[in-house]
Design a protein around this motif. Structure first.
Motif, PDB file in Angstrom:
ATOM      1  N   VAL A  16      16.646  61.091  82.157  1.00 14.39           N
ATOM      2  CA  VAL A  16      15.432  60.844  81.382  1.00 14.39           C
ATOM      3  C   VAL A  16      15.799  60.460  79.951  1.00 14.39           C
ATOM      4  O   VAL A  16      15.262  59.502  79.394  1.00 14.39           O
ATOM      5  N   ASN A  17      16.726  61.177  79.355  1.00 10.54           N
ATOM      6  CA  ASN A  17      17.139  60.899  77.984  1.00 10.54           C
ATOM      7  C   ASN A  17      17.756  59.507  77.849  1.00 10.54           C
ATOM      8  O   ASN A  17      17.573  58.840  76.835  1.00 10.54           O
ATOM      9  N   SER A  18      18.458  59.049  78.883  1.00 13.22           N
ATOM     10  CA  SER A  18      19.106  57.734  78.859  1.00 13.22           C
ATOM     11  C   SER A  18      18.186  56.619  79.347  1.00 13.22           C
ATOM     12  O   SER A  18      18.610  55.474  79.453  1.00 13.22           O
ATOM     13  N   LEU A  23       9.571  62.877  78.603  1.00 14.47           N
ATOM     14  CA  LEU A  23      10.439  62.264  77.592  1.00 14.47           C
ATOM     15  C   LEU A  23      10.202  62.912  76.233  1.00 14.47           C
ATOM     16  O   LEU A  23      11.151  63.218  75.517  1.00 14.47           O
ATOM     17  N   ARG A  24       8.968  63.153  75.894  1.00 18.21           N
ATOM     18  CA  ARG A  24       8.633  63.783  74.611  1.00 18.21           C
ATOM     19  C   ARG A  24       9.274  65.161  74.475  1.00 18.21           C
ATOM     20  O   ARG A  24       9.715  65.559  73.403  1.00 18.21           O
ATOM     21  N   GLU A  25       9.340  65.894  75.573  1.00 15.87           N
ATOM     22  CA  GLU A  25       9.847  67.267  75.566  1.00 15.87           C
ATOM     23  C   GLU A  25      11.353  67.368  75.821  1.00 15.87           C
ATOM     24  O   GLU A  25      11.876  68.459  76.005  1.00 15.87           O
ATOM     25  N   MET A  38      18.109  68.708  75.806  1.00 13.94           N
ATOM     26  CA  MET A  38      19.338  67.999  75.446  1.00 13.94           C
ATOM     27  C   MET A  38      20.166  68.800  74.444  1.00 13.94           C
ATOM     28  O   MET A  38      21.391  68.831  74.531  1.00 13.94           O
ATOM     29  N   GLU A  39      19.507  69.465  73.520  1.00 15.32           N
ATOM     30  CA  GLU A  39      20.210  70.315  72.560  1.00 15.32           C
ATOM     31  C   GLU A  39      20.954  71.435  73.294  1.00 15.32           C
ATOM     32  O   GLU A  39      22.109  71.733  72.992  1.00 15.32           O
ATOM     33  N   PHE A  99      11.866  71.265  83.510  1.00 16.17           N
ATOM     34  CA  PHE A  99      11.897  70.737  84.879  1.00 16.17           C
ATOM     35  C   PHE A  99      10.490  70.784  85.489  1.00 16.17           C
ATOM     36  O   PHE A  99      10.095  69.848  86.195  1.00 16.17           O
ATOM     37  N   CYS A 100       9.746  71.827  85.195  1.00 14.11           N
ATOM     38  CA  CYS A 100       8.356  71.905  85.658  1.00 14.11           C
ATOM     39  C   CYS A 100       7.520  70.786  85.035  1.00 14.11           C
ATOM     40  O   CYS A 100       6.713  70.153  85.722  1.00 14.11           O
ATOM     41  N   VAL A 101       7.713  70.520  83.751  1.00 13.05           N
ATOM     42  CA  VAL A 101       7.011  69.421  83.077  1.00 13.05           C
ATOM     43  C   VAL A 101       7.365  68.092  83.741  1.00 13.05           C
ATOM     44  O   VAL A 101       6.498  67.247  83.965  1.00 13.05           O
TER      45      VAL A 101
END
Length: 113
Positions: free
Chosen positions: A88-90, A21-23, A28-29, A55-57
């Motif tokens: 994840v962003n949502s 989430l942090r990354e 998203m940009e 995606f690896c993270v």
């Protein structure tokens, strides 16, 4: 639980980590920008590397970007990373289950019997 299959190996994580989430900002940009404009070939490579690294993270860095490039189906890669990033962003990542996803079946023609 999230699962991804790369070649013969399956990788799982029990949940989306706070690190994923942090990354999420840079992926998203990139997703928003690619909806609006076409990237140059050089920018496309950098953007794809950023998305694959995220995606690896998402999967706890259990595999490398090189493994993704070598073993992930090209026709699903951008779709699947975008799907994962949007979820994840949502904050609806519980809706995700396994990757690579499958394309929707083509509609059948004719009438049912």
């Amino acid at each position: 639980m999230l699962e991804v299959t790369l070649g013969e190996k399956k990788y799982t994580v029990p949940y989306v980590s706070a690190l994923a989430l942090r990354e999420i900002a840079r992926p998203m940009e990139i997703i928003r920008r690619t909806e609006e404009e076409e990237a140059s070939p050089r920018q496309y490579e950098r953007d794809l590397d950023t998305l694959v690294s995220w995606f690896c993270v998402l999967f706890g860095n259990q595999f490398s970007p090189g493994e993704v490039y070598e073993q992930y189906p090209a026709d699903r890669l951008l779709h699947d990373i975008t799907l994962a990033a949007l979820a994840v962003n949502s904050r609806v990542s519980a809706a995700l289950s396994s990757f690579p996803t499958r394309a929707a079946a083509a509609p059948t023609s004719g009438t049912p019997e």
